[in-house]
Design an enzyme around this catalytic site. Structure first.
Site: not given
Ligand code: DQA
Length: 137
Positions: A22, A97-98, A104
Site C-alpha cells: 500500500y 483500489h490501491i 491477489r
Molecule cells: C484495497 C484492497 C482490498 O482487498 C483490501 O481489503 C484493502 C485495500 C486496496 O485499496 O488495494 O483494505 O481496497
C-alpha cells in the site's frame, strides 16, 4: 464540482500498513497534494472503519455531490449493504483500489459494489484516486 473520497476499513493506517502493498505515505499527506493540485474542485475526504458509517455517508452525499470515489477496502468483498447503498443513490461512484485486487487472493476478486459503479480503477497505488478524479473532470 463537489467530489468526495470515501475510504473504508484500515485505510487510516496507510503509510504504516503493509507498505510493500500500500506504499509508505499517509492518505492525509496524499490528500493535501490532491487539494493543492485540483484547487477548483470542492474535494472532501471521509474515512471510517465502520460499515454503517460508510453507508450513512453515501446516503448523505449521494443526492447532491457530483462524484464519489470509493475505496471500500475489505468491505468491497463482503458488504451487501454498501453495494445496495451505491445502487440506491444518484451520484456516480468510481470504485478504486490501491493494489491490483485481481492479482491477489481469490476472495479479493469479488466486489459487491462493482455492478453499480461507473468504473473501477485498481492497482495504480495512491495514483488510483487521482485517475478517478480526472475521469470526473
Ligand atoms: C484495497 C484492497 C482490498 O482487498 C483490501 O481489503 C484493502 C485495500 C486496496 O485499496 O488495494 O483494505 O481496497
Amino acid at each position: 464540482m463537489k467530489i468526495i473520497i470515501i475510504n473504508g476499513p484500515n485505510l487510516n493506517l496507510l503509510g504504516k500498513r503493509e507498505p510493500t502493498i500500500y506504499g509508505d505515505s499517509s492518505f492525509e499527506d496524499y490528500f493535501k497534494e490532491l487539494e493543492k493540485k485540483y484547487k477548483k474542485i470542492e474535494l472532501s475526504y471521509f474515512q471510517s472503519n465502520i460499515e454503517g458509517e460508510l453507508i450513512d455517508k453515501l446516503h448523505e452525499v449521494g443526492f447532491s455531490y457530483d462524484g464519489i470515489i470509493m475505496n471500500a477496502a475489505a468491505y468491497t468483498h463482503t458488504s451487501v449493504g454498501i453495494g445496495d447503498a451505491v445502487k440506491a443513490i444518484e451520484t456516480p461512484v468510481i470504485e478504486v483500489h490501491i493494489s491490483n485486487v485481481h492479482s491477489r487472493e481469490a476472495f479479493r476478486h469479488t466486489s459487491f459494489i462493482a455492478p453499480n459503479v461507473k468504473g473501477i480503477i485498481s492497482g495504480f497505488g495512491l495514483k488510483s484516486y487521482e485517475l478517478a478524479l480526472q475521469s470526473f473532470l
